[in-house]
Design an enzyme around this catalytic site. Structure first.
Site, PDB file in Angstrom:
ATOM      1  N   ASP A 187      37.361 -45.037 -59.647  1.00  0.00           N
ATOM      2  CA  ASP A 187      37.104 -43.631 -59.280  1.00  0.00           C
ATOM      3  C   ASP A 187      36.090 -43.479 -58.150  1.00  0.00           C
ATOM      4  OD1 ASP A 187      38.755 -43.023 -61.380  1.00  0.00           O
ATOM      5  OD2 ASP A 187      37.128 -42.584 -62.779  1.00  0.00           O
TER       6      ASP A 187
HETATM    7  P1  NAP Z   1      36.450 -46.729 -63.338  1.00  0.00           P
HETATM    8  O1  NAP Z   1      36.933 -45.650 -62.418  1.00  0.00           O
HETATM    9  O2  NAP Z   1      36.334 -46.414 -64.769  1.00  0.00           O
HETATM   10  O3  NAP Z   1      37.451 -47.955 -63.120  1.00  0.00           O
HETATM   11  C1  NAP Z   1      37.200 -49.199 -63.666  1.00  0.00           C
HETATM   12  C2  NAP Z   1      38.370 -50.100 -63.325  1.00  0.00           C
HETATM   13  O4  NAP Z   1      38.017 -51.402 -63.793  1.00  0.00           O
HETATM   14  C3  NAP Z   1      39.656 -49.706 -64.010  1.00  0.00           C
HETATM   15  O5  NAP Z   1      40.558 -49.082 -63.120  1.00  0.00           O
HETATM   16  C4  NAP Z   1      40.212 -51.041 -64.567  1.00  0.00           C
HETATM   17  O6  NAP Z   1      41.498 -51.304 -64.004  1.00  0.00           O
HETATM   18  C5  NAP Z   1      39.210 -52.085 -64.073  1.00  0.00           C
HETATM   19  N1  NAP Z   1      38.922 -53.103 -65.084  1.00  0.00           N
HETATM   20  C6  NAP Z   1      38.693 -52.943 -66.395  1.00  0.00           C
HETATM   21  N2  NAP Z   1      38.490 -54.123 -66.994  1.00  0.00           N
HETATM   22  C7  NAP Z   1      38.585 -55.066 -66.021  1.00  0.00           C
HETATM   23  C8  NAP Z   1      38.466 -56.483 -66.010  1.00  0.00           C
HETATM   24  N3  NAP Z   1      38.228 -57.191 -67.114  1.00  0.00           N
HETATM   25  N4  NAP Z   1      38.614 -57.120 -64.823  1.00  0.00           N
HETATM   26  C9  NAP Z   1      38.900 -56.423 -63.695  1.00  0.00           C
HETATM   27  N5  NAP Z   1      39.015 -55.087 -63.657  1.00  0.00           N
HETATM   28  C10 NAP Z   1      38.862 -54.416 -64.806  1.00  0.00           C
HETATM   29  O7  NAP Z   1      35.051 -47.317 -62.884  1.00  0.00           O
HETATM   30  P2  NAP Z   1      34.027 -46.887 -61.761  1.00  0.00           P
HETATM   31  O8  NAP Z   1      34.667 -46.898 -60.417  1.00  0.00           O
HETATM   32  O9  NAP Z   1      32.828 -47.727 -62.018  1.00  0.00           O
HETATM   33  O10 NAP Z   1      33.720 -45.370 -62.052  1.00  0.00           O
HETATM   34  C11 NAP Z   1      32.949 -44.932 -63.151  1.00  0.00           C
HETATM   35  C12 NAP Z   1      33.594 -43.720 -63.800  1.00  0.00           C
HETATM   36  O11 NAP Z   1      32.878 -43.389 -64.977  1.00  0.00           O
HETATM   37  C13 NAP Z   1      33.576 -42.498 -62.906  1.00  0.00           C
HETATM   38  O12 NAP Z   1      34.714 -41.703 -63.118  1.00  0.00           O
HETATM   39  C14 NAP Z   1      32.341 -41.771 -63.398  1.00  0.00           C
HETATM   40  O13 NAP Z   1      32.355 -40.384 -63.125  1.00  0.00           O
HETATM   41  C15 NAP Z   1      32.443 -42.038 -64.889  1.00  0.00           C
HETATM   42  N6  NAP Z   1      31.138 -41.841 -65.527  1.00  0.00           N
HETATM   43  C16 NAP Z   1      30.115 -42.659 -65.240  1.00  0.00           C
HETATM   44  C17 NAP Z   1      28.864 -42.399 -65.754  1.00  0.00           C
HETATM   45  C18 NAP Z   1      27.659 -43.222 -65.402  1.00  0.00           C
HETATM   46  O14 NAP Z   1      26.560 -42.801 -65.716  1.00  0.00           O
HETATM   47  N7  NAP Z   1      27.813 -44.357 -64.754  1.00  0.00           N
HETATM   48  C19 NAP Z   1      28.678 -41.321 -66.617  1.00  0.00           C
HETATM   49  C20 NAP Z   1      29.781 -40.505 -66.906  1.00  0.00           C
HETATM   50  C21 NAP Z   1      31.002 -40.789 -66.358  1.00  0.00           C
HETATM   51  P3  NAP Z   1      42.526 -52.279 -64.771  1.00  0.00           P
HETATM   52  O15 NAP Z   1      42.699 -51.715 -66.125  1.00  0.00           O
HETATM   53  O16 NAP Z   1      43.752 -52.245 -63.922  1.00  0.00           O
HETATM   54  O17 NAP Z   1      41.894 -53.640 -64.780  1.00  0.00           O
END
Ligand code: NAP
Length: 465
Positions: free
Chosen positions: A389
């Site tokens: 994301d």
């Molecule tokens: P993300 O959008 O959740 O994407 C993570 C990606 O990691 C997934 O598409 C998944 O694809 C891949 N993945 C999972 N396990 C894996 C593995 N073992 N090896 C390789 N890839 C793997 O992560 P992000 O870009 O870090 O974004 C964070 C999200 O969380 C945002 O939408 C944010 O708004 C939300 N959020 C974060 C917080 C915070 O405080 N950090 C708080 C609230 C919400 P596959 O399944 O294809 O592998």
């Protein structure tokens, strides 16, 4: 020791604890001083507990010891065995217990001193019970959603906000009545019961995607409840610690909302995560370019600048140590390697910083979003490891996207984009990422830890060959 001396000792201990809490928060805000911050917080808490145990009101230590061993038997395994990726739900459970403690202490104070509660003390007590109770059930719901024991999608129905706000209004009304008439003891359980039910109703319409923000808000409520308890018990340290907790939880929620371009009302009443989950995943299968670890290694080796973008997938795979090996191997070959940190990458603020620090990646290689974004235009390779994301260009231009307006890392501006993930599955927001279909993007399908390990192997194979 005379009673006066003990009283003085308690006050000095409390003062030292309060100073340490403030310093702890200050030090925790920078990676270089974070360890010291943890120590300061721990010593502060130890002093606070020791000071409290010196109070002359304590007649027997027996029940305190029972509580100590029971709490440790729950807390120690939670800290040791819960994985890093489960920290949000672990935090939710801690808040639930803290808030329950505040609500129970408030209940005991109410029934012990009903006849001599001043309007001020009763107001603080009502606030303590209201916030403590709703935080208790709310945090349990948040835990259930994050642990997927409960449905993570928002549970909504028509008129939900009206029902919730009416219930809260009735609870507040009862609280006000109790302040004026503390003797109405029969109303007290009703007041507390409504607050407990409100905690459940407040959380069910919120989707799993917003839980980390909600937890930080509940943290703030638990802190405020503790501060109110400080007024009831006339304990200055509790007021200070509760206020610090309440304020820091609130500030953190604001930071998270800003980083996701969401408003508080939208998080609390927007039922985010409902509509877009349906549009995710499947769709028509559009072609993407994929590559092997050897091909990726060859491109990385030839680059002069590489920016690594870690995300939730790196945390799940525990790939940080392999990422460190990749950093070392590329740096040794004269490639300039930097890390781009998005404020909400992963599942909690600072998630990536903690993991990369654990793998001993130098702090000066970690750049915040605003610092690194102008550099992507001159970067040869943006290597995305388990992030999704936070790299989705739709956030910049697609008004219909649920993440429209969220600030993102401008990885699509780099000359080549490489994405390590296991499949084409969506990330947390449940939406497709158009980055994967760009001509300059190479998908590196596999688990982050093993894929990065294979790139490192390919690099060192080239060295010997
Ligand atoms: P993300 O959008 O959740 O994407 C993570 C990606 O990691 C997934 O598409 C998944 O694809 C891949 N993945 C999972 N396990 C894996 C593995 N073992 N090896 C390789 N890839 C793997 O992560 P992000 O870009 O870090 O974004 C964070 C999200 O969380 C945002 O939408 C944010 O708004 C939300 N959020 C974060 C917080 C915070 O405080 N950090 C708080 C609230 C919400 P596959 O399944 O294809 O592998």
């Amino acid at each position: 020791m005379s009673q006066d001396v003990i009283e003085q000792l308690i006050q000095v201990t409390y003062l030292a604890a309060a100073v340490l809490f403030v310093l702890s928060l200050r030090w925790l805000s920078a990676p270089a001083t974070a360890r010291r911050g943890v120590w300061a917080g721990e010593i502060g808490m130890l002093l606070a507990v020791v000071g409290t145990l010196l109070h002359h009101e304590i007649v027997s230590y027996q029940w305190i010891l029972v509580g100590f061993f029971l709490g440790s038997a729950i807390g120690v395994p939670m800290a040791v065995f819960m994985p890093m990726t489960a920290v949000p739900q672990r935090t939710a459970l801690s808040h639930a217990f803290g808030a329950l403690a505040a609500a129970l202490v408030g209940t005991a104070e109410y029934y012990l001193h009903t006849s001599d509660l001043s309007p001020f003390t009763m107001s603080a007590l009502a606030l303590e019970i209201l916030l403590g109770s709703l935080t208790f059930t709310g945090s349990l719901m948040a835990f259930g959603k994050l642990q997927e024991i409960l449905p993570t999608r928002p549970v909504t129905y028509k008129g939900q906000n009206v029902v919730n706000l009416s219930l809260l209004a009735v609870a507040v009304g009862l609280g006000v009545y109790l302040v004026a008439n503390p003797g109405a003891t029969l109303l007290f359980p009703l007041f507390m019961g409504l607050a407990l039910v409100f905690g459940v109703l407040l959380i069910i319409p919120i989707g799993g995607a917003d839980m980390p923000t909600v937890i930080s808000l509940l943290n703030s409520y638990a802190g405020l409840s503790a501060a109110a308890m400080g007024f009831v018990l006339e304990n200055k340290l509790l007021i200070i610690a509760g206020a610090l907790d309440g304020a820091s939880g609130f500030i953190l929620s604001v930071i998270m909302c800003k980083a996701m371009n969401r408003s508080f009302t939208n998080v609390l009443f927007g039922a985010f995560g409902q509509a877009q989950r349906g549009t995710s995943g499947k769709g028509e299968a559009r072609p993407v370019r994929s590559a092997t670890p050897e091909e990726a290694a060859a491109i990385l080796e030839a680059a002069s600048s590489v920016v690594i973008v870690p995300g939730y997938g790196m945390a799940v795979a525990q790939a940080q140590h392999k990422v460190r090996e990749l950093h070392d191997a590329l740096t040794k070959r004269g490639v300039a390697v930097k890390f781009a940190i998005h404020p909400v990458a992963g599942r909690m603020p600072g998630h990536m910083n903690v993991l990369l620090a654990e793998a001993d990646i130098p702090y000066d290689k970690l750049l915040e979003m605003d610092e690194i974004n102008p550099e992507f235009g001159q970067t040869d390779v943006a290597l995305i490891i388990g992030a999704n994301d936070v790299t989705n260009p739709a956030a910049r231009h697609d008004r219909s996207s649920p993440i429209y307006g969220m600030p993102i890392l401008d990885v699509d501006k780099a000359r080549t984009v490489m994405v390590i993930k296991r499949s084409m599955s969506a990330g947390f927001a449940g939406i497709e990422n158009e980055l994967y279909y760009l001509d300059k993007t190479m998908m590196l399908f596999g688990d982050a830890k093993s894929f990065v390990g294979n790139i490192v192997k390919a690099l060192s194979g080239g060295e010997h060959g």
